[in-house]
Design a protein around this motif. Structure first.
Motif, short mmCIF file in Angstrom:
data_model
loop_
_atom_site.label_atom_id
_atom_site.label_comp_id
_atom_site.label_asym_id
_atom_site.label_seq_id
_atom_site.Cartn_x
_atom_site.Cartn_y
_atom_site.Cartn_z
N GLY A 85 -1.29 2.40 -2.67
CA GLY A 85 -2.40 2.94 -1.89
C GLY A 85 -2.91 1.89 -0.93
O GLY A 85 -2.96 0.70 -1.26
N MET A 86 -3.29 2.34 0.26
CA MET A 86 -3.71 1.37 1.28
C MET A 86 -4.98 0.64 0.87
O MET A 86 -5.21 -0.49 1.25
N THR A 87 -5.80 1.31 0.05
CA THR A 87 -6.99 0.63 -0.48
C THR A 87 -6.70 0.05 -1.86
O THR A 87 -7.60 -0.39 -2.55
N GLY B 283 0.79 -1.23 0.00
CA GLY B 283 0.00 0.00 0.00
C GLY B 283 0.82 1.27 0.00
O GLY B 283 0.32 2.33 -0.35
N SER B 284 2.10 1.19 0.38
CA SER B 284 2.88 2.43 0.39
C SER B 284 3.08 2.95 -1.02
O SER B 284 3.29 4.15 -1.21
N CYS B 285 3.01 2.08 -2.02
CA CYS B 285 3.05 2.56 -3.41
C CYS B 285 1.69 2.48 -4.10
O CYS B 285 1.34 3.32 -4.91
N LYS C 15 -5.99 1.37 -4.60
CA LYS C 15 -6.53 1.99 -5.81
C LYS C 15 -5.46 2.77 -6.59
O LYS C 15 -5.77 3.43 -7.58
N GLY C 16 -4.22 2.63 -6.17
CA GLY C 16 -3.14 3.21 -6.96
C GLY C 16 -2.45 4.36 -6.28
O GLY C 16 -3.02 5.04 -5.44
N GLY C 17 -1.21 4.59 -6.65
CA GLY C 17 -0.40 5.69 -6.13
C GLY C 17 0.76 5.84 -7.09
O GLY C 17 0.55 6.00 -8.29
N LEU C 18 1.96 5.75 -6.56
CA LEU C 18 3.11 5.72 -7.46
C LEU C 18 3.01 4.47 -8.35
O LEU C 18 3.35 4.50 -9.52
#
Lengths: 125, 401
Positions: A63-65, A59-61, A67-70
């Motif tokens: 997203g905790m849910t 989740g650190s990349c 749904k995306g981030g980096l």
């Protein structure tokens, strides 16, 4: 020499975790009911550890849910729209994606762990 | 009535005076907590539950929890310059303005699909947020959170880019990096029309950036290659140059399970302490020449490398699966002086304003631990759910934080 990755994978049928849980209270059963959706020989404790890891460390990349981030979204719809299945996800988790920030998790996760996570990603969240 | 009498009788207190003025202007109800100063307050992100904990760094206690901030799995915060409000940037694109005095959400906007961090302008009037989805930077009025500017970060490759490493810079400017297209953009708000300067080909995949505490140098760390990109904001016309190129010396990197972070804290005196990507090393850079002067072996891959306010100690935490460790390095001789194991999931550290103590988030223990920076004894343990980022109001008056 490229090894056949798929042939190394050992399928485990049945869900021993489900049997273990029969003796436990309803609260724990509910709390980990998601975990047992995956057919796996992993015990409840390991499934909970991996769920925690998926949420916080993946989740650190992503997203905790998830749904995306980096990193990209790992929601079931996104994954299936990209044509992913347990095999393809397991390969990415194990070996990472060179040229991106996705690292290989093979050094820290057993194949059984990886397949369980791949199954979770496709089925739940 | 009673309150008025009380206030008149305590005119010697400057803090009360200013609050009285504030109350009369805003006709706020008379509540005791409105008189509370904010200089020793801070917030801790409770990443799992969309909450922040309000803490006091003098009494070392949790004062309150403020709920309803959305997905805080990767969150950061800046402070208004009166130190009353925290602007919290959440993963779900939420920008929440939290009132530390009333201990409540003042207002909140969901400004994008997915954000990574933000900054507050030199004059305190603008708050900028950098986004992953749809990419770009959005700027808001810090008072009302009304939108001021939407700046899509379409890079040289014609694609919308994720933006990272957004900081404020002197001259009413913001600086940020484009992860996907490898660029640094400088946005100048000093004139009526914001002006954007784009620096292309600065290096592959800038993952985060810092600005030196004097606001002069913007440094982006590169993930796609070994090295960093440096922009001298005193001479932006000279463009971006590469520093520490090839610091990995061609060796294979280790898998990176957590991106390192860069913050202005990395500067101690005339040295910068920078986490090496995919290596068990902290790079030491001379900030006069921007060349490497040393590399310090550390326990594992560093995530945060933070200097104490006096620049004497460098505290380092580490990526999964070694994130129960914390190492302290002497900035003078580069020797290890302490190795702590606060518990699994040491995610962030924050020094008190003058550095007598450091607060450490220990995620898996649901604890924030406070350590004495002189003898490394544990001064307090606070029970806080899934803590991650810790932000004290003293940041309000630091460039780039």
């Amino acid at each position: 020499m490229k090894r056949s990755l798929i042939s190394q994978v050992r399928f485990t049928r049945g869900c021993p975790a489900r049997r273990i849980k029969q003796g436990l209270g309803l609260a724990l059963l509910l709390a980990s009911s998601t975990a047992c959706m995956a057919e796996s020989s992993l015990d409840v404790k390991r499934q909970q550890e991996l769920t925690y890891m998926l949420k916080h460390d993946c989740g650190s990349c992503h997203g905790m849910t998830l749904k995306g981030g980096l990193g990209p979204s790992l929601l079931p719809n996104t994954l299936s729209s990209k044509g992913h299945n347990i095999e393809s996800l397991s390969l990415i988790i194990r070996y990472g994606k060179p040229g991106t920030a996705m690292p290989p998790w093979g050094p820290v996760l057993a194949e059984e762990d990886i397949r369980w996570i791949a199954t979770q990603l496709l089925e739940t969240n | 009535m009673n309150r008025r009498i009380f206030l008149k009788s305590t005119l010697a207190s400057a803090a009360l005076l200013s609050v009285q003025g504030c109350n009369s202007l805003a006709s706020q109800p008379a509540k005791q907590e409105y008189w509370m100063p904010t200089g020793d307050l801070g917030i801790v992100i409770e990443r799992a539950d969309g909450k922040v904990a309000l803490v006091n760094t003098s009494s070392r206690e949790k004062l309150a929890e403020i709920e309803g901030l959305g997905d805080l799995s990767h969150a950061s915060a800046v402070f208004s310059r009166n130190e009353r409000f925290a602007y919290v940037f959440g993963r779900d694109g939420g920008l929440t303005k939290v009132d530390l005095i009333t201990r409540s959400i003042d207002r909140r906007v969901v400004q994008s699909g997915n954000s990574i961090g933000g900054a507050i302008s030199q004059d305190g009037k603008l708050v900028a947020v950098s986004n992953y989805t749809p990419g770009g930077v959005q700027v808001f009025d810090s008072e009302t959170l009304a939108p001021v500017l939407d700046l899509p970060a379409v890079g040289k490759d014609g694609q919308a880019s994720k933006t990272v490493g957004l900081v404020d810079a002197p001259g009413q400017r913001f600086v940020f990096s484009l992860f996907d297209s490898g660029e640094i953009w400088l946005v100048d708000f000093s004139a009526a029309e914001p002006k954007v300067t784009r620096y292309q080909d600065i290096g592959k995949q800038p993952y985060d950036a810092l600005i030196t505490p004097d606001g002069r140098y913007y440094i982006a760390g590169l993930f796609g290659e070994d090295g960093l990109a440096l922009l001298d904001l005193w001479h932006p016309e000279k463009g971006v140059r590469r520093i520490l190129p090839g610091y990995g010396r061609g060796q294979q990197r280790l898998p990176v399970y957590k991106m390192p972070h860069l913050e202005g804290w990395a500067i101690a005196g005339n040295k910068a302490f920078i986490p090496a990507v995919g290596r068990h090393e902290v790079l030491v850079v001379d900030t006069n020449t921007w060349t490497e002067i040393d590399r310090i072996k550390v326990h594992s891959q560093p995530v945060f490398v933070m200097s104490s306010p006096d620049g004497r100690q460098i505290w380092v935490n580490f990526a999964f699966p070694e994130n129960k460790h914390l190492q302290v390095i002497d900035s003078d001789n580069h020797r290890h002086i302490q190795h702590l194991e606060p518990g699994e999931g040491v995610l962030h550290m924050e020094f008190t304003p003058r550095g007598e103590a450091v607060w450490v988030s220990v995620r898996n223990n649901n604890e924030v631990q406070v350590f004495d920076t002189q003898d490394f004894s544990k001064l307090a343990t606070l029970s806080i759910d899934s803590p991650s980022g810790i932000f004290f109001t003293a940041r309000a008056h630091r460039i780039g934080l």
